[in-house]
Scaffold this motif. Sequence first.
Motif, short mmCIF file in Angstrom:
data_model
loop_
_atom_site.label_atom_id
_atom_site.label_comp_id
_atom_site.label_asym_id
_atom_site.label_seq_id
_atom_site.Cartn_x
_atom_site.Cartn_y
_atom_site.Cartn_z
N PHE A 47 11.30 14.04 26.43
CA PHE A 47 11.40 12.63 26.09
C PHE A 47 11.70 11.71 27.27
CE2 PHE A 47 12.70 14.15 21.66
CZ PHE A 47 11.40 14.03 21.20
N VAL A 48 12.21 12.23 28.36
CA VAL A 48 12.53 11.36 29.51
C VAL A 48 11.66 11.65 30.73
CG1 VAL A 48 14.91 10.96 28.78
CG2 VAL A 48 14.39 12.91 30.24
N GLY A 49 10.91 12.73 30.67
CA GLY A 49 10.09 13.11 31.83
C GLY A 49 10.94 13.83 32.86
N GLY A 50 10.28 14.49 33.79
CA GLY A 50 10.97 15.24 34.84
C GLY A 50 10.63 16.71 34.77
N SER A 51 11.36 17.49 35.51
CA SER A 51 11.14 18.94 35.56
C SER A 51 12.43 19.66 35.23
CB SER A 51 10.65 19.36 36.95
OG SER A 51 9.43 18.73 37.28
N VAL A 52 12.29 20.82 34.65
CA VAL A 52 13.45 21.65 34.33
C VAL A 52 13.14 23.08 34.72
CG1 VAL A 52 12.67 21.98 31.95
CG2 VAL A 52 15.08 22.34 32.52
N GLN A 95 13.64 15.38 39.21
CA GLN A 95 12.45 14.54 39.06
C GLN A 95 11.20 15.41 38.95
OE1 GLN A 95 12.36 11.88 42.38
NE2 GLN A 95 14.25 10.82 41.80
N ALA A 96 10.21 14.86 38.24
CA ALA A 96 8.95 15.59 38.07
C ALA A 96 8.28 15.81 39.42
CB ALA A 96 8.01 14.82 37.15
N VAL A 128 7.22 17.29 32.70
CA VAL A 128 6.62 16.28 31.85
C VAL A 128 6.69 14.94 32.58
CG1 VAL A 128 6.75 15.02 29.66
CG2 VAL A 128 7.25 17.47 29.73
N GLY A 129 5.58 14.21 32.60
CA GLY A 129 5.56 12.90 33.25
C GLY A 129 6.42 11.89 32.50
N ALA A 130 6.91 10.87 33.23
CA ALA A 130 7.77 9.87 32.62
C ALA A 130 7.06 9.11 31.50
CB ALA A 130 8.28 8.91 33.68
N LYS A 131 5.78 8.76 31.71
CA LYS A 131 5.03 8.01 30.70
C LYS A 131 4.81 8.85 29.45
CE LYS A 131 0.90 5.15 30.06
NZ LYS A 131 0.64 5.67 28.71
N VAL A 132 4.46 10.12 29.66
CA VAL A 132 4.26 11.03 28.52
C VAL A 132 5.56 11.18 27.73
CG1 VAL A 132 3.70 13.38 27.83
CG2 VAL A 132 2.38 12.26 29.64
N SER A 134 8.06 9.06 27.55
CA SER A 134 8.35 7.81 26.83
C SER A 134 7.51 7.70 25.56
CB SER A 134 8.10 6.61 27.75
OG SER A 134 8.30 5.41 27.07
N ASP A 135 6.23 8.06 25.65
CA ASP A 135 5.35 8.01 24.48
C ASP A 135 5.81 8.99 23.40
OD1 ASP A 135 3.78 6.09 25.64
OD2 ASP A 135 2.25 7.47 26.37
N LEU A 136 6.20 10.19 23.83
CA LEU A 136 6.68 11.18 22.88
C LEU A 136 7.95 10.70 22.17
CD1 LEU A 136 6.14 14.54 24.81
CD2 LEU A 136 4.93 13.79 22.77
N ARG A 137 8.84 10.07 22.93
CA ARG A 137 10.09 9.58 22.34
C ARG A 137 9.80 8.49 21.31
NH1 ARG A 137 12.43 8.39 26.70
NH2 ARG A 137 12.23 6.12 26.74
N ARG A 138 8.91 7.57 21.64
CA ARG A 138 8.57 6.47 20.72
C ARG A 138 7.90 7.02 19.46
NH1 ARG A 138 3.83 3.99 20.38
NH2 ARG A 138 3.19 4.87 22.39
N LYS A 139 6.94 7.93 19.63
CA LYS A 139 6.25 8.49 18.48
C LYS A 139 7.18 9.35 17.62
CE LYS A 139 1.69 8.51 20.68
NZ LYS A 139 0.60 9.35 21.25
N GLY A 140 8.14 10.00 18.27
CA GLY A 140 9.10 10.82 17.54
C GLY A 140 9.96 9.98 16.61
N PHE A 141 10.44 8.85 17.11
CA PHE A 141 11.26 7.98 16.27
C PHE A 141 10.44 7.34 15.16
CE2 PHE A 141 14.24 7.97 19.95
CZ PHE A 141 15.35 8.45 19.25
N PHE A 142 9.18 7.01 15.45
CA PHE A 142 8.30 6.48 14.40
C PHE A 142 8.07 7.53 13.32
CE2 PHE A 142 6.49 3.07 17.31
CZ PHE A 142 7.05 2.04 16.57
N ALA A 143 7.98 8.80 13.72
CA ALA A 143 7.79 9.89 12.75
C ALA A 143 8.99 9.97 11.81
CB ALA A 143 7.59 11.21 13.47
#
Length: 311
Positions: A47-52, A95-96, A128-132, A134-143
Amino acid sequence: MSLQLIRPDINIDFVGKRYFFIAISTVINILAIVLLLTKGLNYGVDFVGGSVAQIEFTARTNSDAIRKALAPLDLGEVTVQDFGKAGQSFLARFQAVKNIGSIGPRLETALDKAYGPGIAKVVRVESVGAKVGSDLRRKGFFAVIFATLFMGGYIAFQFRHVSWSFGAGTVIALVHDVLVVMCALVISQYQFDLTTLAAVLTVIGYSVHDTVIVSDRIREDSAKRRREPLASIMNRAINETLSRTILTSGTAITVLISLLAFGGPILRPSAFTLLIGFITGTYSSIYIAGPVVLFWEGGSRRTRPASSRAA
């Protein structure tokens, strides 16, 4: 004759205690909103992007030592947390990186310099990229929002012959359940990622299932006892389904406690989410959904002609 965990003629005054429990739920919901706005969820990389990177050690170490060992790699801000065996398994977030395939060997090289060869091993790396994110987080809350409203609409339509207010009660109960789960996640700081989001959606479905059981019994008793007040009918329905509710919820909760204790760090956030959600879902079907219907109806029984009974 079937075995009954609780006597079918038990008469606990659930409805009469609704104001006390509504007050408690209101305080918890307000606390959840405050914590979400101030402290916030511990978002995962999804949801925030970056690497783990998951790193395993053969000897005990600590987060500060790992951060110092990775500092020469210029990965930006690195956060390290325990993951699994204390002192030997960690998750490092940073960071990613563009070339995800090369980061594993680079991490192991830096750790070998700090700890010696063979002490540390990078098990997996995800990015995960930062934009991806952010999109996942927004769509998750809409779900979550869509699922809540859809379930409320379904209940309202299904029980429209008793009262449309069942839909309002269901939506408010689901919002309550989601806020309680979010509050627990903020306090525990378990990682909120796609798996945890799926657990939240499962909680919504489970809560509706429990509400349907109680509401269906209210509909049946409403047709049989047309002159009784709605509060009395609702209390009777809750008591009549209490044995089934405890058996169903108790079985699920027992399994989730086992997963939480023995499932390991990967399953722990989703198991914790489901555990809190199933408990509050059972609670809200009794003390939130019902009282909302009573408030909507003014505490009185609405009569209807026999021809309008639900199929």
